[in-house]
Design a protein around this motif. Structure first.
Motif, short mmCIF file in Angstrom:
data_model
loop_
_atom_site.label_atom_id
_atom_site.label_comp_id
_atom_site.label_asym_id
_atom_site.label_seq_id
_atom_site.Cartn_x
_atom_site.Cartn_y
_atom_site.Cartn_z
N ALA A 102 0.90 -1.20 -0.06
CA ALA A 102 0.12 0.16 -0.12
C ALA A 102 0.60 1.20 0.09
O ALA A 102 2.00 1.35 0.57
CB ALA A 102 -0.82 -0.09 1.09
N THR A 103 0.37 2.43 -0.59
CA THR A 103 1.00 3.88 -0.72
C THR A 103 0.08 4.39 0.32
O THR A 103 -1.07 4.68 0.14
CB THR A 103 1.09 4.14 -2.03
OG1 THR A 103 1.91 3.26 -2.85
CG2 THR A 103 1.85 5.52 -2.05
N THR A 104 0.95 4.94 1.49
CA THR A 104 0.06 5.50 2.45
C THR A 104 -0.73 6.74 1.76
O THR A 104 -0.25 7.70 1.24
CB THR A 104 0.84 5.97 3.57
OG1 THR A 104 1.89 6.96 3.00
CG2 THR A 104 1.61 4.85 4.14
N GLY A 105 -2.29 6.79 2.09
CA GLY A 105 -3.07 7.96 1.63
C GLY A 105 -3.21 8.06 0.29
O GLY A 105 -4.01 8.67 -0.41
N ARG A 106 -2.93 6.85 -0.77
CA ARG A 106 -3.21 7.07 -2.23
C ARG A 106 -3.61 5.62 -2.57
O ARG A 106 -2.86 4.68 -2.62
CB ARG A 106 -1.88 7.37 -3.01
CG ARG A 106 -1.60 8.88 -2.79
CD ARG A 106 -0.70 9.15 -3.71
NE ARG A 106 0.56 8.50 -3.55
CZ ARG A 106 1.62 8.86 -2.82
NH1 ARG A 106 1.72 10.03 -1.85
NH2 ARG A 106 2.70 8.18 -2.91
N GLY A 107 -4.74 5.23 -2.76
CA GLY A 107 -5.30 4.15 -3.55
C GLY A 107 -5.48 2.86 -2.48
O GLY A 107 -5.20 3.15 -1.38
N GLU A 108 -5.93 1.75 -3.19
CA GLU A 108 -6.35 0.62 -2.36
C GLU A 108 -5.20 -0.27 -2.40
O GLU A 108 -3.95 -0.09 -3.26
CB GLU A 108 -7.53 -0.15 -3.08
CG GLU A 108 -8.89 0.71 -3.00
CD GLU A 108 -9.27 0.75 -1.45
OE1 GLU A 108 -9.24 -0.38 -0.85
OE2 GLU A 108 -9.64 1.80 -1.10
N PRO A 109 -5.07 -0.90 -1.28
CA PRO A 109 -3.62 -1.81 -1.42
C PRO A 109 -3.80 -2.79 -2.42
O PRO A 109 -4.60 -3.13 -2.97
CB PRO A 109 -3.88 -2.81 0.12
CG PRO A 109 -4.75 -1.82 0.94
CD PRO A 109 -5.60 -1.08 -0.12
N ARG A 110 -2.66 -3.37 -2.91
CA ARG A 110 -2.63 -4.01 -4.03
C ARG A 110 -1.89 -5.44 -3.75
O ARG A 110 -0.83 -5.33 -2.83
CB ARG A 110 -2.09 -3.45 -5.32
CG ARG A 110 -0.86 -2.79 -5.13
CD ARG A 110 -0.37 -1.80 -6.07
NE ARG A 110 0.82 -1.03 -5.65
CZ ARG A 110 0.79 -0.02 -5.15
NH1 ARG A 110 -0.20 0.61 -4.43
NH2 ARG A 110 1.97 0.60 -4.86
N GLU A 111 -2.03 -6.47 -4.36
CA GLU A 111 -1.33 -7.78 -4.26
C GLU A 111 -0.02 -7.59 -4.46
O GLU A 111 0.50 -7.29 -5.70
CB GLU A 111 -2.15 -8.94 -5.06
CG GLU A 111 -1.39 -10.17 -4.70
CD GLU A 111 -2.46 -11.27 -5.02
OE1 GLU A 111 -2.04 -11.69 -6.17
OE2 GLU A 111 -3.31 -11.86 -4.32
N TYR A 112 0.94 -7.97 -3.69
CA TYR A 112 2.38 -8.12 -3.87
C TYR A 112 3.22 -9.44 -4.05
O TYR A 112 3.85 -9.49 -4.96
CB TYR A 112 3.14 -7.21 -2.72
CG TYR A 112 4.53 -7.00 -2.99
CD1 TYR A 112 5.15 -5.84 -3.57
CD2 TYR A 112 5.55 -7.80 -2.31
CE1 TYR A 112 6.28 -5.70 -3.64
CE2 TYR A 112 6.90 -7.52 -2.29
CZ TYR A 112 7.31 -6.64 -3.09
OH TYR A 112 8.55 -6.16 -3.28
N ALA A 113 2.71 -10.47 -3.40
CA ALA A 113 3.17 -11.67 -3.48
C ALA A 113 2.04 -12.58 -2.99
O ALA A 113 1.55 -12.66 -1.75
CB ALA A 113 4.38 -11.85 -2.52
#
Length: 714
Positions: free
Chosen positions: A369-380
């Motif tokens: 996740a990027t704090t304050g921007r967008g929804e969390p995304r799958e990383y692994a």
């Protein structure tokens, strides 16, 4: 360097399990003596990982735990750096990466102390000498001080007073314990007149370690406490970036736990001591959000913490919150998709990116996740098993993320996670030798719909599996209830050891489980047993319908803790199972409310106090269905269990005997909620295996048929 793609690993293990000529059935010795690899701790530059490996024996005095180091790039094999039989834990690196602190009990130590090992050479030296023992060490940023915690007698202010109070208590001629508030017990012990405190030891000038909370108003509050629940109070504390203060998580209202939800706030205390400053909450917040698991970004500009919101619900999934430091202005709050609970996490240097683990349908994924921007995304995302104990060093945009990887067929090993190609680099192979040749089938996932819910289950086939044969079904129910079955290596209820005698094992994540997010986990509020049990029964129906090799006429069910509660509920509501296994299971919710070390959350779940006898108290209490008890049952208990006290087991046993139900009671006087000792564990598995074999493997075995008048639900 060993590089394994998760999907290739699963295929390879499946292939090996399909070769019965070279594979053998797992035994308890295989399970118990399997090396146990603990979560790694990265060096500040991320190039090395320190971890412990335990080589367990049935005689605990012969077990040993040592510290190992491994390069995070996998180019060199692990190397052992301690060889003392005392055992080590609580690893912490100095900021320059040249020293390693750990906790051990060596030589003439009466309690565990903190030792420091210079990695350039030499023997570890003891740096603490506190009568109550020291744990959870952490070096200050400049390396001059060491932070640790200890549980000390309430009212003590220095080592002299601590030693005097400890001596006085040892010499008392009476054994009475006196209480004026709640709670009075925790997990497997009576609460003593002690407090968890934060200490700092000067590594340069030496001297007595300073108790930073001694004499503070916070420590005198009746509700002051750390994080409890497992038999010992803990405080998670970290150094502030400038090294001049410490931030920690603690409660000031634990004394209200008989009538209210409680929570932990964040606090800051100066290196020199003094009254801690509360960083979250206010005096009016009797039921505020609860904070813990604190860390700072690498540049020291942001403080991160896990936060569990306070609502009317008993279960609230953990989020991640970021504060500006030192203003404590909230700058971001991160929620996982479907409000799944966030587990371990890693923050980058600037504090604007974070990686964290979440549970998804029986597996552990890593999200970014990027704090304050967008929804969390799958990383692994692993194709099997899961990524555990996430840790790492993230100084740039390419973090070094590591932790443990395990699955139902592979015990935990240290691994580095390579996100871009969704693979992991296995850095250790301590369990490979014992694992080799075992006939272990990977779990199989499936879903079914019930009562508006999509229910996830896993299936484990027995060793030497032959699809042309018919196998009995053992329905295994997890504890919690806010937990889940996962594709993981399990010690206390190992899927494959339970399947070893020729049973198919079914593992269902019923409503209340945490594998599908917050709403699904909250779905049992006001429906503590009936709904989850219905999910269990319909999952068994779905498994039987899917697989011709399951014999639907031969079924047993069992579980521990909440799984034991469900087993006791099934006893009064269905006759579909030939036998039941109930470990640490309550049979009387009303007695559980008054005798457990947890009270308020049970009342909240039931919709009111027990004396008001609301509908849930009256309709979802297994003891009220005792007239229907018919199914043969194995009842097991640890006598030191204060979470589900043995009175519930004895009441269940009395009801079974009163109803003349064939049953067997096994009590372990020296065990708590869990069966932890080697020989006790072996005996427990033998009892469960024998019980299941008696009722499932004998085709002629039948249970007494209930009369048509019995209000049983199939």
């Amino acid at each position: 360097m060993i590089r394994l793609v998760a999907s290739l690993l699963a295929c390879a293990l499946a292939a090996s399990a399909a070769e019965p000529a070279s594979a053998r059935t797992i035994t308890h010795e295989d399970l118990w003596r399997m090396p146990r690899v603990a979560a790694p701790v990265p060096s500040p530059d991320g190039r090395q990982l320190a971890f412990t490996v335990t080589l367990p024996e049935y005689d605990a005095d012969r077990s040993r735990t040592d510290i190992w180091l491994v390069a995070s790039d996998g180019r060199t094999p692990p190397r052992q750096i301690t060889f003392d039989r005392g055992g080590e834990s609580g690893l912490a690196w100095s900021r320059d990466g040249r020293r390693l602190a750990f906790v051990a009990k060596r030589g003439d130590d009466e309690t565990a102390q903190v030792y420091v090992l210079d990695l350039d050479g030499g023997e570890a030296r003891r740096v603490t000498d506190i009568v109550t023992g020291a744990r959870a060490p952490s070096f200050s940023p400049d390396g001059r001080h060491l932070l640790f915690i200890s549980n000390v007698p309430a009212g003590s202010t220095n080592e002299e007073s601590r030693r005097a109070l400890v001596k006085e208590r040892k010499e008392r001629k009476h054994s009475a314990m006196v209480y004026t508030g709640f709670p009075i017990r925790d997990w497997d012990r009576w609460r003593e007149d002690t407090q968890v405190r934060v200490f700092v030891h000067d590594l340069v000038d030496g001297g007595e370690a300073r108790d930073l909370l001694a004499g503070t108003q916070l420590s005198t509050l009746p509700g002051f406490a750390g994080t409890g629940g497992m038999g010992r109070e803990e405080i998670q504390a970290v150094w502030a970036p400038d090294g001049q203060s410490i931030v920690f998580s603690a409660s000031r209202n634990r004394d209200r736990s008989a009538w209210s939800f409680t929570h932990n706030d964040l606090w800051q205390v100066a290196l020199s001591g003094g009254e801690p400053r509360r960083l979250t909450g206010t005096d009016a917040d009797d039921a505020a959000d609860s904070h813990g698991s604190v860390t700072f970004s690498g540049d020291g500009r942001r403080l991160f913490a896990m936060v569990s919101p306070r609502t009317a619900q008993v279960y609230n999934a953990a989020r991640l919150v970021a504060f500006d430091w030192p203003s404590m202005a909230e700058v971001a709050r991160i929620e996982a998709p479907e409000r799944r609970a966030i587990g371990s996490y890693v923050v980058n240097q600037r504090g604007d990116r974070v990686w964290f683990s979440v549970s998804v349908d029986g597996q552990e994924h890593i999200l970014e996740a990027t704090t304050g921007r967008g929804e969390p995304r799958e990383y692994a995302r692993p194709d099997s098993g899961g990524y555990l104990a996430l840790t790492g060093v993230a100084q740039g945009d390419s973090p070094m993320l590591a932790g443990l990887f395990d699955s139902a067929v592979t015990p935990p090993e240290v691994a580095r996670f390579d996100a871009g190609r969704n693979r992991f680099i296995r850095l250790t192979q301590f369990t490979a030798e014992r694992l080799a040749g075992l006939d272990l089938m990977p779990v199989e996932h499936f879903w079914h719909d019930n009562d508006g819910h999509r229910i996830h289950s896993m299936l484990v086939r027995p060793p030497g599996f032959d699809p042309s044969k018919k196998y009995p079904l053992f329905v295994l129910m997890h504890g919690g209830p806010h937990m889940q079955w996962r594709d993981q290596w399990v010690l206390r209820w190992n899927y494959h050891l339970l399947a070893a005698r020729g049973h198919v094992v079914l593992l269902t994540n019923f409503r209340g489980s945490t594998n599908q997010g917050e709403a699904f986990a909250q779905a049992i509020m006001g429906d503590p047993l009936r709904g989850p049990a219905d999910d269990i029964n319909t999952a068994a129906d779905a498994a039987i319908a899917r697989h011709d090799f399951i014999d639907g006429e031969r079924q047993c069910a069992g579980g521990a803790s909440y799984g034991g509660h469900l087993a006791n509920w099934l006893q009064g509501t269905t006759d579909r199972y030939r036998c039941l296994v109930s470990h640490a299971g309550l049979v009387n919710l009303e007695a559980q409310w008054g005798t457990s070390d947890i009270a308020w959350s049970r009342e909240a779940s039931m919709g009111g106090p027990v004396w008001e006898q609301g509908e849930v108290w009256r309709t979802q209490n297994p003891i009220r269905l005792a007239a229907n008890f018919r199914t043969p049952t194995l009842v097991t208990y640890g006598e030191k269990d204060f979470r589900v006290p043995i009175n519930n087991g004895l009441e269940y046993w009395a009801a079974l005997q009163r109803q003349r139900v064939e049953s067997r009671l096994v009590v372990f006087p020296d065990e708590n909620h869990w069966i932890l000792k080697g020989e006790n564990s072996r005996y427990f598995y033998q009892e469960v295996g024998d019980w299941l074999a008696r009722w499932l493997l004998d085709e002629a075995t039948t249970t007494p048929a209930p009369s048509s008048a019995d209000p049983l639900i199939r």
